[in-house]
Motif scaffolding. Structure first.
Motif, PDB file in Angstrom:
ATOM      1  N   ALA A  61       0.662  -1.336   0.000  1.00  0.00           N
ATOM      2  CA  ALA A  61      -0.025   0.100   0.017  1.00  0.00           C
ATOM      3  C   ALA A  61       0.839   1.004   0.045  1.00  0.00           C
ATOM      4  O   ALA A  61       0.561   2.169  -0.630  1.00  0.00           O
ATOM      5  CB  ALA A  61      -0.853  -0.038   1.300  1.00  0.00           C
ATOM      6  N   LYS A  62       2.099   1.284   0.721  1.00  0.00           N
ATOM      7  CA  LYS A  62       3.031   2.482   0.770  1.00  0.00           C
ATOM      8  C   LYS A  62       3.473   2.647  -0.508  1.00  0.00           C
ATOM      9  O   LYS A  62       3.571   3.862  -1.194  1.00  0.00           O
ATOM     10  CB  LYS A  62       4.130   2.116   1.460  1.00  0.00           C
ATOM     11  N   GLU A  63       4.079   1.535  -1.216  1.00  0.00           N
ATOM     12  CA  GLU A  63       4.512   1.617  -2.604  1.00  0.00           C
ATOM     13  C   GLU A  63       3.327   2.165  -3.416  1.00  0.00           C
ATOM     14  O   GLU A  63       3.436   2.871  -4.466  1.00  0.00           O
ATOM     15  CB  GLU A  63       4.955   0.225  -3.297  1.00  0.00           C
ATOM     16  N   VAL A  64       2.072   1.611  -3.392  1.00  0.00           N
ATOM     17  CA  VAL A  64       0.984   2.144  -4.352  1.00  0.00           C
ATOM     18  C   VAL A  64       0.755   3.864  -4.095  1.00  0.00           C
ATOM     19  O   VAL A  64       0.532   4.504  -5.063  1.00  0.00           O
ATOM     20  CB  VAL A  64      -0.217   1.541  -4.072  1.00  0.00           C
ATOM     21  N   LYS A  65       0.744   4.061  -2.961  1.00  0.00           N
ATOM     22  CA  LYS A  65       0.561   5.653  -2.620  1.00  0.00           C
ATOM     23  C   LYS A  65       1.734   6.472  -3.197  1.00  0.00           C
ATOM     24  O   LYS A  65       1.442   7.699  -3.592  1.00  0.00           O
ATOM     25  CB  LYS A  65       0.704   5.912  -1.111  1.00  0.00           C
TER      26      LYS A  65
END
Length: 348
Positions: free
Chosen positions: A93-97
């Motif tokens: 999720a951090k990568e996606v953000k």
């Protein structure tokens, strides 16, 4: 096969900032409206090493993409996920953000196209300036049931929607979709391999054709000006090649490959009536811009479909041939390079 040049990474963007430079969107902005099933499909495509049981928890709790991006590790644990899967989801999720995307659709002018070609050592805004390659078709039986179904579908759409002339992209994609789906179905039958079509998801083109691990081919439907489709596809292809290479490096040691970082993909740019094919390698680009692949989509085919059948069959034979080649080549970079050189090096 000689390389045109070693390409640099094209940069693409979507919105302007105060300095006049365009800013790329984040991946989060592209996936924020996915429902639960689309989110699960997206996560599966990222090879996160999660199981069906993990995805079933997301499904039961009706986790949408907007919720997924805001959920904490403790909240995932409370839903029943163990520490490992919860950590994987949080880190992803951090990568996606944070991940910026190339907004390939922002390439809309011949000037943009010229800038893209310049990255490959080509000083032009004309697709005929791209080095040529001759695709190897896979001969189809004229009695093939999938081919006949495709022709029938196209005739039905011609009857319902009329002649393709100054029609919009949505109408043209109806015909493109029929041909792509039929071609993929035949390729699965011929190779025995799993191939799927992914629509406008993490790739920002109309269609992405993948196997269980890598992208094989991208396709773009355009109303006119196929050069713009070329520009968008070339940027996407460069990004996709790098993604494929990264996936290959992450595979378990027994499947790891040494040698150089080499990858190749195919691409299709079509207005529904005119069809162009691109060979993209990490060492250069090639296309069929001087070869005529044309399908006349007029209501006259409802009275005599002879030409329609012949030309649809010809285009499908090229598509099946390209997909068959790409999905059957060994995954080692050296094997891919050897395949391309054996098939096309005599032409340059």
């Amino acid at each position: 096969m000689s390389a045109t040049s070693t390409p640099t990474s094209p940069t693409s963007t979507s919105s302007n900032n105060v300095s006049g430079e365009k800013q790329a969107p984040t991946l989060a902005e592209m996936v924020k409206n996915l429902n639960t099933e689309k989110l699960i499909e997206f996560l599966r495509g990222e090879n996160l090493q999660l199981t069906d049981a993990h995805y079933e928890i997301l499904r039961q709790e009706e986790i949408f993409s907007c919720t997924f991006l805001k959920t904490t590790k403790d909240e995932f644990r409370d839903l029943g996920l163990k520490f490992g899967p919860a950590t994987i989801l949080i880190e992803f999720a951090k990568e996606v953000k944070n991940k910026k995307l190339s907004a390939f659709s922002s390439y809309r002018t011949l000037k943009d196209f010229k800038e893209v070609l310049a990255k490959y050592g080509i000083d032009s805004n004309n697709i005929t300036s791209i080095p040529q390659f001759q695709p190897e078709p896979h001969t189809l039986d004229e009695k093939d049931k999938v081919l006949h179904h495709c022709i029938s579908d196209i005739l039905l759409k011609l009857e319902n929607m009329g002649t393709v002339a100054d029609s919009n992209e949505s109408m043209r994609r109806e015909y493109i979709s029929s041909i792509l789906h039929a071609s993929v179905r035949i390729t699965r039958k011929v190779t025995g391999k799993e191939i799927i079509i992914r629509l406008e998801q993490e790739i920002i083109v109309d269609y992405g054709i993948t196997d269980t691990e890598d992208l094989l081919c991208v396709a773009e439907g355009k109303q006119n000006l196929p050069a713009i489709g070329f520009a968008q596809n070339l940027v996407q292809l460069e990004s996709s090649c790098q993604t494929n290479l990264k996936k290959q490096k992450k595979r378990k040691a027994s499947d790891a490959f040494g040698g150089n970082d080499y990858e190749y993909l195919y691409s299709i740019v079509s207005t529904g009536t005119n069809w162009y094919f691109i060979l993209y390698t990490t060492e250069g680009i090639y296309c069929t811009s001087e070869t005529e692949y044309h399908i006349s989509l007029t209501k006259s085919a409802l009275k005599d479909d002879t030409d329609l059948k012949r030309n649809v069959k010809r285009v499908m034979e090229i598509i099946v041939g390209l997909l068959k080649d790409r999905i059957t080549v060994k995954k080692a970079p050296d094997a891919k390079k050897q395949r391309v050189e054996e098939k096309y090096k005599s032409e340059h």
